[in-house]
Motif scaffolding. Structure first.
Motif, PDB file in Angstrom:
ATOM      1  N   ALA A 120       1.558   6.409  -6.815  1.00  0.00           N
ATOM      2  CA  ALA A 120       1.091   5.619  -5.674  1.00  0.00           C
ATOM      3  C   ALA A 120       1.161   4.130  -5.990  1.00  0.00           C
ATOM      4  CB  ALA A 120      -0.333   6.022  -5.296  1.00  0.00           C
ATOM      5  N   ALA A 121       0.794   3.747  -7.217  1.00  0.00           N
ATOM      6  CA  ALA A 121       0.850   2.341  -7.613  1.00  0.00           C
ATOM      7  C   ALA A 121       2.283   1.816  -7.575  1.00  0.00           C
ATOM      8  CB  ALA A 121       0.260   2.174  -9.009  1.00  0.00           C
ATOM      9  N   ARG A 122       3.224   2.601  -8.086  1.00  0.00           N
ATOM     10  CA  ARG A 122       4.628   2.173  -8.053  1.00  0.00           C
ATOM     11  C   ARG A 122       5.107   1.984  -6.616  1.00  0.00           C
ATOM     12  NH1 ARG A 122       5.010   6.623 -11.730  1.00  0.00           N
ATOM     13  NH2 ARG A 122       5.016   5.908 -13.915  1.00  0.00           N
ATOM     14  N   MET A 123       4.744   2.918  -5.748  1.00  0.00           N
ATOM     15  CA  MET A 123       5.158   2.833  -4.352  1.00  0.00           C
ATOM     16  C   MET A 123       4.530   1.626  -3.662  1.00  0.00           C
ATOM     17  SD  MET A 123       4.728   6.910  -3.562  1.00  0.00           S
ATOM     18  CE  MET A 123       4.887   6.754  -1.772  1.00  0.00           C
ATOM     19  N   ALA A 145      -2.870   3.779  -3.291  1.00  0.00           N
ATOM     20  CA  ALA A 145      -2.938   2.516  -4.024  1.00  0.00           C
ATOM     21  C   ALA A 145      -2.737   1.354  -3.074  1.00  0.00           C
ATOM     22  CB  ALA A 145      -1.890   2.472  -5.139  1.00  0.00           C
ATOM     23  N   ILE A 146      -3.378   0.237  -3.396  1.00  0.00           N
ATOM     24  CA  ILE A 146      -3.123  -1.015  -2.680  1.00  0.00           C
ATOM     25  C   ILE A 146      -2.881  -2.112  -3.702  1.00  0.00           C
ATOM     26  CG2 ILE A 146      -4.460  -0.376  -0.655  1.00  0.00           C
ATOM     27  CD1 ILE A 146      -6.720  -2.193  -1.615  1.00  0.00           C
ATOM     28  N   VAL A 147      -2.169  -3.151  -3.281  1.00  0.00           N
ATOM     29  CA  VAL A 147      -1.879  -4.311  -4.117  1.00  0.00           C
ATOM     30  C   VAL A 147      -2.510  -5.530  -3.472  1.00  0.00           C
ATOM     31  CG1 VAL A 147      -0.081  -5.754  -5.144  1.00  0.00           C
ATOM     32  CG2 VAL A 147       0.290  -3.288  -4.874  1.00  0.00           C
ATOM     33  N   LEU A 148      -3.315  -6.258  -4.244  1.00  0.00           N
ATOM     34  CA  LEU A 148      -3.946  -7.481  -3.765  1.00  0.00           C
ATOM     35  C   LEU A 148      -3.429  -8.673  -4.556  1.00  0.00           C
ATOM     36  CD1 LEU A 148      -7.749  -6.526  -3.408  1.00  0.00           C
ATOM     37  CD2 LEU A 148      -5.928  -6.284  -1.725  1.00  0.00           C
ATOM     38  N   THR A 149      -3.304  -9.794  -3.894  1.00  0.00           N
ATOM     39  CA  THR A 149      -2.963 -11.038  -4.564  1.00  0.00           C
ATOM     40  C   THR A 149      -3.657 -12.179  -3.831  1.00  0.00           C
ATOM     41  OG1 THR A 149      -1.137 -12.347  -5.483  1.00  0.00           O
ATOM     42  CG2 THR A 149      -0.865 -11.524  -3.231  1.00  0.00           C
ATOM     43  N   ARG A 150      -3.548 -13.395  -4.379  1.00  0.00           N
ATOM     44  CA  ARG A 150      -4.206 -14.538  -3.746  1.00  0.00           C
ATOM     45  C   ARG A 150      -3.524 -14.894  -2.432  1.00  0.00           C
ATOM     46  NH1 ARG A 150      -5.059 -15.920  -9.001  1.00  0.00           N
ATOM     47  NH2 ARG A 150      -3.003 -16.902  -9.176  1.00  0.00           N
ATOM     48  N   ALA A 151      -4.296 -15.501  -1.551  1.00  0.00           N
ATOM     49  CA  ALA A 151      -3.807 -15.794  -0.210  1.00  0.00           C
ATOM     50  C   ALA A 151      -2.581 -16.686  -0.222  1.00  0.00           C
ATOM     51  CB  ALA A 151      -4.929 -16.439   0.612  1.00  0.00           C
ATOM     52  N   ASP A 152      -2.518 -17.655  -1.156  1.00  0.00           N
ATOM     53  CA  ASP A 152      -1.392 -18.583  -1.149  1.00  0.00           C
ATOM     54  C   ASP A 152      -0.080 -17.889  -1.495  1.00  0.00           C
ATOM     55  OD1 ASP A 152      -2.042 -18.088  -3.779  1.00  0.00           O
ATOM     56  OD2 ASP A 152      -2.087 -20.187  -4.420  1.00  0.00           O
ATOM     57  N   ARG A 153      -0.160 -16.822  -2.272  1.00  0.00           N
ATOM     58  CA  ARG A 153       1.044 -16.078  -2.614  1.00  0.00           C
ATOM     59  C   ARG A 153       1.352 -14.987  -1.599  1.00  0.00           C
ATOM     60  NH1 ARG A 153       2.578 -12.944  -8.270  1.00  0.00           N
ATOM     61  NH2 ARG A 153       4.275 -11.704  -7.380  1.00  0.00           N
ATOM     62  N   ALA A 154       0.335 -14.489  -0.926  1.00  0.00           N
ATOM     63  CA  ALA A 154       0.473 -13.312  -0.066  1.00  0.00           C
ATOM     64  C   ALA A 154       1.488 -13.515   1.053  1.00  0.00           C
ATOM     65  CB  ALA A 154      -0.882 -12.951   0.526  1.00  0.00           C
ATOM     66  N   LEU A 163       0.842  -1.193   0.000  1.00  0.00           N
ATOM     67  CA  LEU A 163       0.000   0.000   0.000  1.00  0.00           C
ATOM     68  C   LEU A 163       0.877   1.243   0.000  1.00  0.00           C
ATOM     69  CD1 LEU A 163       0.130   1.238   3.133  1.00  0.00           C
ATOM     70  CD2 LEU A 163      -1.390  -0.671   3.561  1.00  0.00           C
ATOM     71  N   ALA A 164       0.280   2.355  -0.401  1.00  0.00           N
ATOM     72  CA  ALA A 164       1.017   3.625  -0.407  1.00  0.00           C
ATOM     73  C   ALA A 164       0.053   4.781  -0.556  1.00  0.00           C
ATOM     74  CB  ALA A 164       2.034   3.655  -1.552  1.00  0.00           C
ATOM     75  N   THR A 165       0.461   5.934  -0.032  1.00  0.00           N
ATOM     76  CA  THR A 165      -0.229   7.204  -0.273  1.00  0.00           C
ATOM     77  C   THR A 165       0.824   8.231  -0.657  1.00  0.00           C
ATOM     78  OG1 THR A 165      -0.064   7.918   2.040  1.00  0.00           O
ATOM     79  CG2 THR A 165      -2.041   6.670   1.407  1.00  0.00           C
TER      80      THR A 165
END
Length: 388
Positions: free
Chosen positions: A32-35, A210-219, A12-14
């Motif tokens: 924000a996405a890059r951060m 921005a936030i980044v989401l991924t599947r639980a198994d990878r997280a 995440l980032a602001t």
């Protein structure tokens, strides 16, 4: 309910809350996405899902992807106002669970303060326009007035919400407004739309998130503790305030219970409650509709210091839209604060706070978004690994 804990926030980032520094909305949300990706330890080339909305871009996700130089397999720029980003989290979780994407970026950017104010296209107001309302504040003032009439609330009750938000903001060095604020200050401030003074209204700031989401198994493989999306639900009953079925009851009363059912937890289990506080009436209505208290009792919940730092309810712990940041559409900042409180309790507080700014032992956080004029309501529940 199969979506429970299938997706997690890993970054995440602001940026730009104090100033856009001349950047456009797309440039800000791209930064924000890059951060956020750097925070997650994920390369830009791995992003295949892009979710974005702004007040000035009809195709925000396409503009963002183009600016970042990526070619997503799934894209969504649904705009539900300030609640858009909670809806994006729900949709991203569905896309991740279905195997359509592996990494989702959800982003927002606004240079509204630098640009001279909020700019947004809106549908015609067939019933309101003749009265020349000052939207959206007129709509929220109408709801506040009705609440006063039905439940005996006063301007002092609303002022308590603003004062508590400011006390939280004073613990947050990233908050836009940190000067002391008293109930008398709120009551004596310039009236904008009776009964709401300027201190009952959210800030006008720049800002991107921005936030980044991924599947639980990878997280679990990332550098930061993953924060899981345990529950999410959305609902809306109207667009314009004239069509709202009951001015003191929002669609939160329907989205909230379904989000809690998916999560397997209730409002009483939440260690922090982050609510979209565009106006001081909002948290009162949302607390009631989420089931924290009975209808008409929210005015008492926000009194006597209960929602201030050290109180019994950790509400809007960054200072909220009233004192921390509000760049037009605030929902992604609500979400980030819910997630940051969980991460901080897990020993990863990528931003600093004054003593008391981080709530001890947070494992469950609620983030609730509001869009339009008390229109779109989206409730999300975020949790630490131990809550899955």
């Amino acid at each position: 309910m199969s979506l429970r804990a299938k997706a997690a926030c890993v970054g995440l980032a602001t940026t730009g809350v104090m100033s856009s520094e001349g950047r456009s909305e797309v440039e800000m949300m791209a930064d924000a996405a890059r951060m956020a990706l750097a925070d997650a330890g994920i390369a830009m080339s791995e992003v295949d899902g892009v979710f974005a909305a702004t007040a000035v871009h009809a195709m925000a996700s396409m503009s963002l992807a183009e600016h970042l130089g990526i070619r997503p397999r799934y894209s969504d720029n649904t705009n539900l106002g300030g609640s858009s980003f909670m809806e994006h989290a729900l949709t991203a979780a569905m896309a991740l669970d279905a195997g359509l994407i592996d990494v989702a970026v959800i982003a927002y950017g606004s240079a509204q303060r630098s640009g001279g104010g909020f700019r947004s296209a809106s549908e015609p107001m067939p019933y309101e326009a003749v009265y020349k309302p000052r939207m959206p504040v007129t709509a929220y003032a109408l709801a506040a007035s009705r609440y006063f009439y039905e439940f005996g609330a006063t301007r002092e009750h609303l002022a308590n919400v603003a004062v508590a938000a400011r006390k939280w903001a004073q613990l947050n060095p990233e908050a836009y407004m940190r000067d002391p604020l008293t109930v008398d200050d709120v009551l004596s401030a310039r009236m904008v739309s009776d009964p709401l003074s300027v201190r009952d209204c959210c800030l006008v700031t720049d800002g991107a998130a921005a936030i980044v989401l991924t599947r639980a198994d990878r997280a679990k493989d990332g550098p930061r503790p993953p924060v899981f999306l345990l529950g999410a639900a959305m609902e809306h009953h109207h667009r314009m305030i004239s069509a709202m079925p009951d001015l003191t009851r929002t669609a939160t009363a329907d989205s909230g219970p379904r989000a809690f059912e998916m999560a397997g937890y209730g409002i009483a289990d939440m260690d922090t409650v982050q609510l979209y506080d565009a106006f001081t009436i909002n948290p009162i209505l949302f607390l009631e509709d989420l089931g924290y208290c009975a209808k008409g009792e929210g005015k008492d919940v926000v009194s006597d210091g209960r929602i201030e730092p050290g109180g019994s309810l950790a509400l809007n712990t960054n200072g909220g839209g009233l004192s921390a940041v509000h760049p037009g559409m605030y929902g992604l900042f609500v979400t980030i604060e819910a997630i940051r409180q969980v991460r901080a309790a897990a020993g990863s507080d990528e931003g600093h706070r004054e003593p008391g700014g981080w709530v001890d032992g947070v494992k469950l956080s609620l983030a609730h978004g509001n869009g339009g004029v008390l229109s779109s309501q989206v409730t999300t529940v975020w949790g630490h690994q131990d809550t899955v």
